[in-house]
Design an enzyme around this catalytic site. Structure first.
Site, short mmCIF file in Angstrom:
data_model
loop_
_atom_site.label_atom_id
_atom_site.label_comp_id
_atom_site.label_asym_id
_atom_site.label_seq_id
_atom_site.Cartn_x
_atom_site.Cartn_y
_atom_site.Cartn_z
N ARG A 13 26.31 6.23 -29.09
CA ARG A 13 27.47 5.46 -29.31
C ARG A 13 28.00 5.05 -30.56
NH1 ARG A 13 26.49 -0.33 -26.23
NH2 ARG A 13 25.13 -0.66 -28.28
N LYS B 144 31.48 -0.15 -30.68
CA LYS B 144 31.01 -1.25 -31.65
C LYS B 144 30.96 -1.52 -32.79
CE LYS B 144 26.02 -3.48 -30.65
NZ LYS B 144 26.61 -4.49 -29.84
N GLU C 237 35.18 -8.86 -20.36
CA GLU C 237 33.70 -9.35 -21.03
C GLU C 237 33.86 -10.36 -21.62
OE1 GLU C 237 32.31 -6.89 -24.80
OE2 GLU C 237 33.91 -5.21 -23.88
#
Length: 401
Positions: free
Chosen positions: A145, A247, A283
């Site tokens: 990721r 992220k 989210e």
């Protein structure tokens, strides 16, 4: 440079000390009765002095646990002993990393991360088993990721092997800070940042990969009790074509305003809607969201504005293995309000049941003040797997001795 002395405001349960004492065992076993020989590292030593001990040596040590009230761990930062640092220059290749004493780092005021937000982070945990061994949960997923995020942010990134080996070295070097079984976990925070100096808008010429760790308990002050969310319909976390799906550090600064306002009103956190239709779930500030109706578990599909959580991914697989139908699709706020159960997932929270949702002033409650049957089942399976209490048929854990 900061030394190893804990900040009493950050880590009020840690004892004050003038240096760091590593306890090297006489016998090679994990036991509270083991005799220890202290090796003292003077706090006046350079915080960047390399502690030259191999992973093999560390993995065979028994280290006395840090002086912490393990029963009252919250989710706050507590300074530990060592951090891991690795650099990358213009050639795009990361040098061999090293363990350094935990402390402040030096950055140019013109560094890319400070001026243009060129930075990413990851989060994962280490758990101590009953036999004293340590379990990491899917660290290679975090590595991959980070690579996806680095490509989006025009940054080089460590290889999967470099990432995983760095995590292992950092965890073993801070072994005494891993809570006893059932008392919490060691939160691991890898950072990738543009540390080189830039003035005009451009990728930084140098990058730093850094890992630090902290012992933690539950993320929400409610512990594993149900949390109360408010749906935000004006401010938005991410936009199509933006960086909501990676992220990057900027994603989290963007939610602070709405989150702070929600907490001031007594809510635990904020649930965001899509910015186009203002109808579809995205989210929570730092968690993915799941909606349960009968035997069907639905969660918003990953389409660039939602972070692909590793716990989210794991819960989907666990749910399917338990016989649930899982749908990744657009989920409307109306479905949310009509759900049997709602829960959040994330590295920090693992699985957190939602007790109520407030939308446009209307509050909808779920359950009887505890875990719903579905979220309880999924939480139990996943946490037992993470802690090594059941067989890992998924091959998700990495064990360190």
């Amino acid at each position: 440079m900061a030394g190893l002395q804990p900040n009493s405001l950050i880590c009020p349960f840690a004892s004050s000390r003038n240096g760091c004492t590593l306890f090297l065992p006489i016998p090679n076993s994990f036991s509270s009765q083991t005799a220890f020989t202290p090796y003292h590292v003077n706090q006046t030593d350079s915080p960047f002095k390399l502690f030259s001990v191999s992973s093999h040596t560390l993995s065979n040590e028994t280290i006395q646990l840090a002086d912490i009230d393990w029963d009252n761990l919250g989710f706050g930062f507590c300074p530990t002993d060592y951090m891991y640092v690795m650099k990358c220059g213009r050639d795009g290749n990361f040098s061999k990393g090293e363990l350094q004493r935990f402390g402040n780092i030096e950055l140019s005021p013109s560094s890319g991360v400070l001026n243009y937000g060129q930075g990413l982070f990851e989060g994962l945990k280490a758990y101590r088993k009953q036999d004293g061994n340590i379990l990491l949960f899917r660290p290679e997923e975090n590595a991959m990721r980070m690579q996806v995020g680095a490509e989006r942010m025009c940054m080089p990134s460590p290889s999967v092997q470099q990432f995983v080996e760095a995590v292992k070295a950092t965890v073993l070097a801070n072994k005494r800070w891993i809570p006893p079984p059932g008392k919490g976990s060691l939160y691991i925070r890898p950072l990738l940042m543009g540390s080189g100096a830039v003035l005009g808008l451009a990728p930084a010429p140098e990058y730093t990969f850094l890992i630090y760790v902290s012992p933690v308990g539950n993320y929400f002050k409610e512990g594993i009790a149900p949390i109360n969310l408010v749906v935000e319909h004006e401010l938005h976390r991410a936009t199509p074509g933006g960086t909501g799906g990676v992220k990057t550090i900027g994603n989290y600064a963007a939610v602070l305003k709405a989150q702070s306002a929600a907490k001031a009103k007594g809510y635990s956190d904020v649930l965001y809607l899509d910015c186009v239709h203002k109808r579809y779930l995205e989210e929570v500030s730092s968690c993915n969201i799941f909606v349960v109706k009968g035997n069907v578990i639905s969660t918003p599909a990953i389409k660039g504005t939602i972070l692909p959580g590793i716990t989210r991914k794991s819960i989907i697989d666990v749910a399917q293995s338990q016989g649930f139908q899982v749908e990744e699709r657009l989920v409307t706020v109306e479905e949310l309000l009509d759900a049997d159960e709602v829960f959040c997932t994330g590295t920090a929270v693992v699985v957190s049941p939602v007790g109520s949702i407030t939308y446009l002033g209307k509050r909808v409650s779920y359950g009887e003040g505890g875990f719903g049957a579905v979220s309880q089942q999924l939480y139990s399976v996943l946490t037992q797997l993470q802690m090594g209490l059941i067989a890992d048929k998924m091959n998700w854990t990495l064990e360190l001795s």
